[in-house]
Motif scaffolding. Structure first.
Motif, short mmCIF file in Angstrom:
data_model
loop_
_atom_site.label_atom_id
_atom_site.label_comp_id
_atom_site.label_asym_id
_atom_site.label_seq_id
_atom_site.Cartn_x
_atom_site.Cartn_y
_atom_site.Cartn_z
N TYR A 7 0.81 -1.18 0.05
CA TYR A 7 0.01 -0.02 -0.06
C TYR A 7 0.88 1.30 0.15
CZ TYR A 7 -3.27 -3.60 1.08
OH TYR A 7 -3.88 -4.77 0.88
N TYR A 13 -0.26 -1.56 -6.85
CA TYR A 13 -1.75 -1.98 -6.54
C TYR A 13 -2.69 -2.00 -7.66
CZ TYR A 13 -6.12 -2.70 -4.06
OH TYR A 13 -7.49 -3.16 -3.97
N GLU A 39 -17.12 3.87 2.61
CA GLU A 39 -16.11 2.66 2.29
C GLU A 39 -14.89 2.79 2.97
OE1 GLU A 39 -14.56 2.11 -1.68
OE2 GLU A 39 -13.88 0.06 -1.02
N ALA A 41 -11.43 1.17 4.38
CA ALA A 41 -10.26 0.72 3.49
C ALA A 41 -10.40 0.69 1.93
CB ALA A 41 -9.91 -0.73 3.78
N GLY A 43 -8.86 2.41 -0.48
CA GLY A 43 -7.60 2.10 -1.39
C GLY A 43 -7.45 3.21 -2.29
N ARG A 46 -10.99 2.37 -6.20
CA ARG A 46 -11.57 1.54 -7.27
C ARG A 46 -13.05 1.66 -7.30
NH1 ARG A 46 -11.46 -4.38 -7.66
NH2 ARG A 46 -11.80 -4.41 -5.54
N ASP A 62 -9.11 5.54 4.60
CA ASP A 62 -7.87 4.39 4.52
C ASP A 62 -6.77 4.74 5.45
OD1 ASP A 62 -7.53 2.17 2.07
OD2 ASP A 62 -5.49 3.14 2.93
N LEU A 63 -6.04 3.73 5.67
CA LEU A 63 -4.73 3.99 6.48
C LEU A 63 -3.69 4.37 5.77
CD1 LEU A 63 -4.11 3.38 9.59
CD2 LEU A 63 -3.33 1.12 9.02
N SER A 64 -3.50 4.30 4.57
CA SER A 64 -2.28 4.51 3.85
C SER A 64 -2.51 6.08 3.05
CB SER A 64 -2.38 3.58 2.67
OG SER A 64 -1.23 3.92 1.59
N ASP A 88 -7.90 4.63 10.88
CA ASP A 88 -7.92 3.15 11.12
C ASP A 88 -9.48 2.67 11.14
OD1 ASP A 88 -7.31 0.79 11.80
OD2 ASP A 88 -5.83 1.40 13.27
N MET A 89 -9.68 1.80 10.36
CA MET A 89 -11.20 1.27 10.37
C MET A 89 -11.38 0.67 11.74
SD MET A 89 -11.01 -1.91 7.97
CE MET A 89 -9.33 -2.83 7.38
N SER A 104 -14.49 -3.67 1.06
CA SER A 104 -14.35 -4.72 0.01
C SER A 104 -13.08 -5.22 -0.13
CB SER A 104 -14.74 -3.79 -1.50
OG SER A 104 -13.54 -2.96 -1.35
N CYS A 105 -13.11 -6.15 -0.76
CA CYS A 105 -11.78 -6.71 -1.42
C CYS A 105 -10.58 -7.31 -0.20
CB CYS A 105 -10.79 -5.66 -2.18
SG CYS A 105 -9.61 -6.22 -3.32
N SER A 107 -10.59 -6.58 2.51
CA SER A 107 -9.89 -5.75 3.36
C SER A 107 -9.84 -6.01 4.88
CB SER A 107 -10.31 -4.20 3.21
OG SER A 107 -10.00 -3.99 1.94
C1 LIG Z 1 -7.01 -4.90 -0.70
S1 LIG Z 1 -6.87 -3.03 -0.33
C2 LIG Z 1 -8.56 -2.66 -0.99
C3 LIG Z 1 -8.63 -1.23 -1.49
C4 LIG Z 1 -10.15 -0.95 -2.07
N1 LIG Z 1 -11.09 -1.56 -1.05
C5 LIG Z 1 -10.54 -1.78 -3.26
O1 LIG Z 1 -11.48 -2.46 -3.49
O2 LIG Z 1 -9.64 -1.71 -4.16
C6 LIG Z 1 -6.79 -3.02 1.28
C7 LIG Z 1 -6.95 -1.47 1.83
O3 LIG Z 1 -6.86 -1.51 3.22
C8 LIG Z 1 -6.13 -0.51 3.85
N2 LIG Z 1 -6.24 -0.67 5.21
C9 LIG Z 1 -5.22 -1.70 5.71
N3 LIG Z 1 -5.49 -1.59 7.02
C10 LIG Z 1 -6.17 -0.61 7.31
C11 LIG Z 1 -6.80 -0.24 8.52
N4 LIG Z 1 -6.57 -0.52 9.45
N5 LIG Z 1 -7.81 1.00 8.28
C12 LIG Z 1 -7.84 1.52 7.16
N6 LIG Z 1 -7.61 1.00 5.96
C13 LIG Z 1 -6.87 -0.14 6.18
C14 LIG Z 1 -5.08 -0.47 2.91
O4 LIG Z 1 -4.10 0.68 3.19
C15 LIG Z 1 -5.62 -0.73 1.43
O5 LIG Z 1 -5.82 0.35 0.79
#
Ligand SMILES: C[S@@+](CC[C@H](N)C(=O)[O-])C[C@H]1O[C@@H](n2cnc3c(N)ncnc32)[C@H](O)[C@@H]1O
Length: 249
Positions: A7, A13, A39, A41, A43, A46, A62-64, A88-89, A104-105, A107
Motif C-alpha cells: 500500500y 496495487y 467505504e 479501506a 484504497g 476503485r 484508508d490508513l495509507s 484506521d478502520m 471490499s476486497c 480488507s
Molecule cells: C486490498 S486493498 C482494498 C482497496 C479497495 N477497497 C479496493 O477494493 O480496491 C486494502 C486497503 O486496506 C487499507 N487498510 C489496511 N489496514 C487498514 C486499517 N486498519 N484501516 C483502514 N484501512 C486499512 C490499505 O491501506 C489498502 O488500501
C-alpha cells in the motif's frame, strides 16, 4: 499502525487489482440502500469513484496516505466528489451515520485479532443509519493452499505483472493457530535487481465465525453469497460476500 508495504505502492496495487465483478455488486447495493456511503479501506478509489459518479455522497477512509493520494488524484481527474479521510478502520469516529458501509476486497482481513475485528464492527454499527447495511467480502479460506504453506519455509510463487512492470515473487506462510496467512513479497526487476517489500498479513475468516463476530458486535448477517453474482456460498466459493444490518440475529 503502519499500512502493509504494497500500500506504499499504489501504482503497483492498481496493476494487480483491476476493476472486477465487485463493482456492479456494490453499485447495485448502493442503488438499493441509497447514500450516504462509507467505504472503509477504500484504497485508490476503485469503488468510491464509481459510487460517487452514480450520484451518491461518498466518504472513503484508508490508513495509507499513499493510497489516498492516488485516490484523490483519480477522483479529481474523473470529476468525482469523494471525501477521503486518513484513518484506521479499527477505531474511526466520523460523527455521522451512513445508509451503506462497505469493506471490499478482503480488507477486513487486515484486522488480524478478534479484538481488532470486533472493534471495527462496533464502530461500523455506530455509524449505520436506521435500516442501513454493512456489506463486505472476504476470501473463503482455501484449506489445500493454506496447508501447502503451513510449514516453516513457506511456499514460493512468482506472479508476472503486465509488460514493463516488475515480477512479484511471493513466499507465503500460514499460522493455523492465529489463522493468519503472511505473504513476503519481492519485486524482481528486468535488470535482475530485487526489492523486498514488507510482509502482508491477512486473517482467514472461516465461514461459521462470521455470524458470531457480527453478533458479538451487535450486527446480524442478512445475506451471504459465494460470489458477486449472488450465487450461494459453497465449498468451492472463492469469496464470502456478506450483507449485515444492526440488531440481534
Ligand atoms: C486490498 S486493498 C482494498 C482497496 C479497495 N477497497 C479496493 O477494493 O480496491 C486494502 C486497503 O486496506 C487499507 N487498510 C489496511 N489496514 C487498514 C486499517 N486498519 N484501516 C483502514 N484501512 C486499512 C490499505 O491501506 C489498502 O488500501
Amino acid at each position: 499502525m503502519r499500512p502493509d508495504a504494497i500500500y506504499d505502492r499504489p501504482d503497483l496495487y492498481d496493476r494487480i487489482v483491476t476493476p472486477g465483478p465487485c463493482e456492479p455488486f456494490y453499485r447495485g447495493l448502493a442503488a438499493e440502500t441509497g447514500g450516504p456511503v462509507l467505504e472503509l479501506a477504500c484504497g485508490t478509489g476503485r469503488l468510491t469513484i464509481p459510487l460517487a459518479a452514480d450520484g451518491h455522497e461518498v466518504v472513503g477512509v484508508d490508513l495509507s496516505p499513499a493510497m489516498l493520494d492516488a485516490a484523490a488524484g483519480k477522483a479529481r481527474r474523473a470529476g468525482a466528489k469523494v471525501a477521503f479521510v486518513c484513518g484506521d478502520m479499527e477505531r474511526f469516529a466520523l460523527g455521522r451515520r451512513f445508509r451503506l458501509v462497505l469493506v471490499s476486497c478482503n480488507s477486513l482481513a487486515h484486522l488480524r485479532s478478534n479484538a481488532a475485528v470486533l472493534s471495527c464492527l462496533a464502530r461500523i454499527r455506530d455509524h449505520l443509519a436506521p435500516g442501513g447495511r454493512l456489506a463486505f467480502d472476504v476470501v473463503q479460506p482455501d484449506l489445500r493452499a493454506l496447508a501447502a504453506c503451513a510449514g516453516r519455509g513457506g511456499r514460493p510463487a512468482r506472479t508476472w505483472l503486465p509488460p514493463g512492470a516488475p515480477a512479484v515473487e511471493e513466499r507465503t506462510t500460514y499460522d493455523p493457530v492465529e489463522q493468519v496467512r503472511v505473504s513476503h513479497w519481492s519485486l524482481c526487476r528486468p535488470d535482475g535487481s530485487r526489492e523486498p517489500l514488507r510482509r502482508l498479513a491477512l486473517r482467514q475468516f472461516f465461514p461459521n465465525e462470521i455470524p458470531l463476530l457480527l453478533g458479538a458486535a451487535g450486527l446480524r448477517l442478512v445475506a451471504r453469497y459465494g460470489d458477486f453474482e449472488g450465487n450461494p456460498l459453497g465449498p468451492g466459493s472463492a469469496n464470502q460476500v456478506c450483507v449485515a444490518a444492526a440488531g440481534a440475529g
